[in-house]
Design a protein around this motif. Structure first.
Motif, PDB file in Angstrom:
ATOM      1  N   THR A   1     -13.415 -10.536  16.867  1.00  0.00           N
ATOM      2  CA  THR A   1     -11.979 -10.821  16.900  1.00  0.00           C
ATOM      3  C   THR A   1     -11.666 -11.829  18.003  1.00  0.00           C
ATOM      4  OG1 THR A   1     -11.184  -9.291  18.605  1.00  0.00           O
ATOM      5  CG2 THR A   1     -11.652  -8.332  16.452  1.00  0.00           C
TER       6      THR A   1
ATOM      7  N   GLY B   1      -4.797  -4.254  11.501  1.00  0.00           N
ATOM      8  CA  GLY B   1      -5.818  -4.906  10.655  1.00  0.00           C
ATOM      9  C   GLY B   1      -7.183  -4.830  11.322  1.00  0.00           C
ATOM     10  N   HIS B   2      -7.215  -5.158  12.610  1.00  0.00           N
ATOM     11  CA  HIS B   2      -8.475  -5.069  13.356  1.00  0.00           C
ATOM     12  C   HIS B   2      -8.966  -3.618  13.417  1.00  0.00           C
ATOM     13  CE1 HIS B   2      -6.538  -8.711  15.372  1.00  0.00           C
ATOM     14  NE2 HIS B   2      -7.634  -9.203  14.816  1.00  0.00           N
TER      15      HIS B   2
ATOM     16  N   VAL C   1     -13.364  -6.702   4.297  1.00  0.00           N
ATOM     17  CA  VAL C   1     -12.389  -5.601   4.307  1.00  0.00           C
ATOM     18  C   VAL C   1     -11.045  -6.145   3.797  1.00  0.00           C
ATOM     19  CG1 VAL C   1     -11.179  -3.933   5.775  1.00  0.00           C
ATOM     20  CG2 VAL C   1     -13.576  -4.507   6.251  1.00  0.00           C
ATOM     21  N   PRO C   2     -10.428  -5.437   2.817  1.00  0.00           N
ATOM     22  CA  PRO C   2      -9.153  -5.924   2.248  1.00  0.00           C
ATOM     23  C   PRO C   2      -8.063  -6.110   3.309  1.00  0.00           C
ATOM     24  CG  PRO C   2     -10.029  -4.120   0.932  1.00  0.00           C
ATOM     25  CD  PRO C   2     -10.894  -4.217   2.153  1.00  0.00           C
TER      26      PRO C   2
ATOM     27  N   PHE D   1     -15.652  -8.429   8.444  1.00  0.00           N
ATOM     28  CA  PHE D   1     -14.631  -9.482   8.532  1.00  0.00           C
ATOM     29  C   PHE D   1     -13.525  -9.192   7.522  1.00  0.00           C
ATOM     30  CE2 PHE D   1     -18.587 -11.333   9.986  1.00  0.00           C
ATOM     31  CZ  PHE D   1     -18.208 -11.989  11.147  1.00  0.00           C
TER      32      PHE D   1
ATOM     33  N   GLY E   1      -9.004 -11.001  19.745  1.00  0.00           N
ATOM     34  CA  GLY E   1      -8.144 -10.140  20.564  1.00  0.00           C
ATOM     35  C   GLY E   1      -6.741 -10.019  19.995  1.00  0.00           C
TER      36      GLY E   1
ATOM     37  N   LEU F   1      -0.780  -8.485   8.327  1.00  0.00           N
ATOM     38  CA  LEU F   1      -0.871  -8.367   9.787  1.00  0.00           C
ATOM     39  C   LEU F   1      -1.671  -9.550  10.320  1.00  0.00           C
ATOM     40  CD1 LEU F   1      -1.591  -4.576  10.342  1.00  0.00           C
ATOM     41  CD2 LEU F   1       0.563  -5.779  10.428  1.00  0.00           C
TER      42      LEU F   1
ATOM     43  N   ASP G   1      -8.729 -13.722   6.077  1.00  0.00           N
ATOM     44  CA  ASP G   1      -9.284 -15.059   6.318  1.00  0.00           C
ATOM     45  C   ASP G   1     -10.370 -15.295   5.274  1.00  0.00           C
ATOM     46  OD1 ASP G   1      -8.030 -15.900   9.098  1.00  0.00           O
ATOM     47  OD2 ASP G   1      -8.505 -13.777   9.200  1.00  0.00           O
TER      48      ASP G   1
ATOM     49  N   TYR H   1      -2.349 -18.660  22.799  1.00  0.00           N
ATOM     50  CA  TYR H   1      -2.870 -17.554  21.985  1.00  0.00           C
ATOM     51  C   TYR H   1      -2.810 -16.280  22.827  1.00  0.00           C
ATOM     52  CZ  TYR H   1      -5.292 -15.265  18.198  1.00  0.00           C
ATOM     53  OH  TYR H   1      -5.588 -14.442  17.134  1.00  0.00           O
TER      54      TYR H   1
ATOM     55  N   LEU I   1     -10.769  -2.620  10.418  1.00  0.00           N
ATOM     56  CA  LEU I   1     -12.150  -3.134  10.410  1.00  0.00           C
ATOM     57  C   LEU I   1     -13.062  -2.237  11.251  1.00  0.00           C
ATOM     58  CD1 LEU I   1     -10.874  -5.743   9.165  1.00  0.00           C
ATOM     59  CD2 LEU I   1     -12.373  -7.060  10.655  1.00  0.00           C
TER      60      LEU I   1
HETATM   61  N1  LIG Z   1      -4.228  -8.099   8.255  1.00  0.00           N
HETATM   62  C1  LIG Z   1      -5.551  -8.069   8.315  1.00  0.00           C
HETATM   63  N2  LIG Z   1      -6.252  -7.300   7.460  1.00  0.00           N
HETATM   64  C2  LIG Z   1      -7.600  -7.270   7.495  1.00  0.00           C
HETATM   65  N3  LIG Z   1      -8.338  -7.968   8.365  1.00  0.00           N
HETATM   66  C3  LIG Z   1      -7.694  -8.747   9.243  1.00  0.00           C
HETATM   67  C4  LIG Z   1      -6.276  -8.837   9.272  1.00  0.00           C
HETATM   68  N4  LIG Z   1      -5.917  -9.699  10.254  1.00  0.00           N
HETATM   69  C5  LIG Z   1      -7.069 -10.128  10.806  1.00  0.00           C
HETATM   70  N5  LIG Z   1      -8.132  -9.563  10.206  1.00  0.00           N
HETATM   71  C6  LIG Z   1      -9.532  -9.822  10.486  1.00  0.00           C
HETATM   72  O1  LIG Z   1      -9.826  -9.528  11.831  1.00  0.00           O
HETATM   73  C7  LIG Z   1     -10.859 -10.395  12.270  1.00  0.00           C
HETATM   74  C8  LIG Z   1     -10.399 -11.052  13.537  1.00  0.00           C
HETATM   75  O2  LIG Z   1      -9.311 -11.904  13.226  1.00  0.00           O
HETATM   76  P1  LIG Z   1      -8.377 -12.558  14.297  1.00  0.00           P
HETATM   77  O3  LIG Z   1      -8.688 -12.006  15.629  1.00  0.00           O
HETATM   78  O4  LIG Z   1      -8.325 -14.013  14.109  1.00  0.00           O
HETATM   79  O5  LIG Z   1      -7.000 -11.886  13.904  1.00  0.00           O
HETATM   80  P2  LIG Z   1      -5.785 -12.480  13.165  1.00  0.00           P
HETATM   81  O6  LIG Z   1      -4.751 -11.447  13.169  1.00  0.00           O
HETATM   82  O7  LIG Z   1      -6.264 -13.051  11.871  1.00  0.00           O
HETATM   83  O8  LIG Z   1      -5.344 -13.581  14.133  1.00  0.00           O
HETATM   84  P3  LIG Z   1      -4.668 -14.938  13.817  1.00  0.00           P
HETATM   85  O9  LIG Z   1      -3.227 -14.635  13.770  1.00  0.00           O
HETATM   86  O10 LIG Z   1      -5.117 -15.668  14.988  1.00  0.00           O
HETATM   87  O11 LIG Z   1      -5.223 -15.494  12.556  1.00  0.00           O
HETATM   88  C9  LIG Z   1     -11.117 -11.384  11.154  1.00  0.00           C
HETATM   89  O12 LIG Z   1     -12.224 -10.943  10.402  1.00  0.00           O
HETATM   90  C10 LIG Z   1      -9.852 -11.299  10.353  1.00  0.00           C
HETATM   91  O13 LIG Z   1     -10.018 -11.659   9.003  1.00  0.00           O
END
Ligand SMILES: Nc1ncnc2c1ncn2[C@@H]1O[C@H](COP(=O)(O)OP(=O)(O)OP(=O)(O)O)[C@@H](O)[C@H]1O
Ligand SMILES: CC(C)(CO)[C@@H](O)C(=O)[O-]
Ligand code: BAL
Length: 335
Positions: free
Chosen positions: A26, A33-34, A174-175, A147, A28, A185, A151, A71, A37
């Motif tokens: 991540t 959502g995180h 992961v959905p 992941f 952070g 999120l 994304d 960020y 995961l």
């Molecule tokens: N809503 C979500 N549902 C499932 N996985 C998520 C979600 N948001 C982020 N992730 C996953 O968490 C991991 C870390 O992502 P990241 O830290 O960039 O978070 P983000 O919320 O996507 O941030 P950003 O707003 O910067 O895109 C990645 O694998 C990302 O796909």
């Protein structure tokens, strides 16, 4: 096992972890959502396995003028979220720890898939992302890496890198986790004012409108196929419907004829576009970056008569915040 914050690669290597190891990477500012995961990772490796969450805002994947400096960096809160979700450790290295030689001269190239959609809007983003993912895979040496589908292009590229370069790791998607009102999120949601958030809802609403349009098309197709006499390929589905002699048949026949005409990918995309067009007139307005219906294998646009899996992907700006979202769709499920 005691939950630990690890700052250096040496301390990470010194850990005597037992069982299978899973990593959740991540940047952070952790949210639900995180946490999802992390829970998925814990489920897969079990209580005797190890779950490591990496927290690193990777400068290499930010372009000039992007939000690297602003960020959100919220390590204390992140530790609490990671621990509560079942992680054993957070690896939060400094930039110097990850790039001890300064900016790396040797990098991973994301290839053609990395130049489309997100790659076109953010040149170099995916090379920087894959380079740090490769490094973090070496540093954390996991059996499994998790992941988010949110994304989707990133996930597809990581799968491709792992396959093309023989990384000994299983990649688990992961959905997408959403708010009750549909907004995906994202750490960047915290940039949004309440009014901007209202406009930003158009991203998920557009995707859902497309999903509903596809479901309607598929239902019409199934109905037409089930009608007596419709088995013959030469006979149009619209004709079959009109033989029902019901009042609704004419309207149905028209709709079915439309569905039969082109397979409907363009109509599905148009349903999403209509929602985004409306949001472009909202206050504050949404500025569309792209809306694309793509093949999950390579992120090229699908043809109008597409059959099988697709991803409808959207990126847009609201105020100074750039957001992405996507939905997997299956065409021809009722055939
Ligand atoms: N809503 C979500 N549902 C499932 N996985 C998520 C979600 N948001 C982020 N992730 C996953 O968490 C991991 C870390 O992502 P990241 O830290 O960039 O978070 P983000 O919320 O996507 O941030 P950003 O707003 O910067 O895109 C990645 O694998 C990302 O796909
Ligand atoms: C995979 C990742 C952690 C690499 O910096 C980042 O792109 C993210 O958070 O999705
Ligand atoms: N969530 C993908 C990482 C990025 O936007 O840079």
């Amino acid at each position: 096992m005691t939950f630990t914050l690890v700052r250096t690669a040496a301390d990470l290597h010194a850990r005597a972890d037992a069982g299978r190891r899973a990593v959740v990477m991540t940047m952070g500012a952790l949210h639900e959502g995180h946490a999802t995961l992390v829970r998925a990772a814990r489920d897969r490796v079990g209580p005797d396995g190890t779950v490591v969450v990496t927290v690193f805002v990777n400068p290499l994947q930010f372009g000039a003028g992007e939000d690297l400096d602003r960020y959100p960096r919220t390590l204390d809160a992140d530790l609490r979220v990671a621990e509560a979700a079942g992680a054993d450790a957070v690896f939060a290295p400094s930039v110097d720890e990850v790039y001890p030689g300064g900016e790396p001269q040797v990098r991973i190239s994301a290839g053609p898939m990395g130049e489309r959609l997100e790659g076109a809007s953010r040149p170099g983003h995916f090379d920087g992302m894959l380079t740090v993912v490769a490094k973090l895979l070496h540093l954390t040496a996991p059996d499994l890496a998790f992941f988010g589908q949110k994304d989707a292009q990133q996930l597809a590229l990581i799968r491709r890198m792992v396959r093309d370069l023989n990384f000994p790791v299983g990649i688990v998607g992961v959905p997408t986790v959403r708010e009750d009102d549909g907004l995906a999120l994202s750490s960047r949601n915290r940039y949004l004012s309440p009014a901007e958030r209202r406009t930003a809802l158009a991203l998920s609403r557009a995707l859902f409108a497309a999903r509903d349009r596809l479901a309607a098309q598929e239902a019409l197709r199934a109905r037409a196929t089930a009608l007596p006499g419709a088995q013959s390929r030469a006979e149009t589905r619209a004709e079959a419907l009109s033989r029902l002699g019901e009042a609704r048949a004419a309207a149905d026949a028209h709709a079915v004829a439309q569905v039969a005409e082109g397979g409907g990918a363009e109509a599905v995309r148009a349903a999403a576009q209509a929602v985004l067009d409306d949001a472009a007139k909202a206050e504050p307005p949404l500025t569309l970056d792209y809306l694309a219906l793509v093949d999950p294998a390579d992120f090229t646009e699908v043809a109008d008569d597409h059959d099988g899996e697709a991803i409808l992907a959207v990126a847009a700006r609201v105020g100074t915040t750039r957001l992405i979202d996507n939905l997997p769709l299956t065409f021809g499920a009722t055939k």
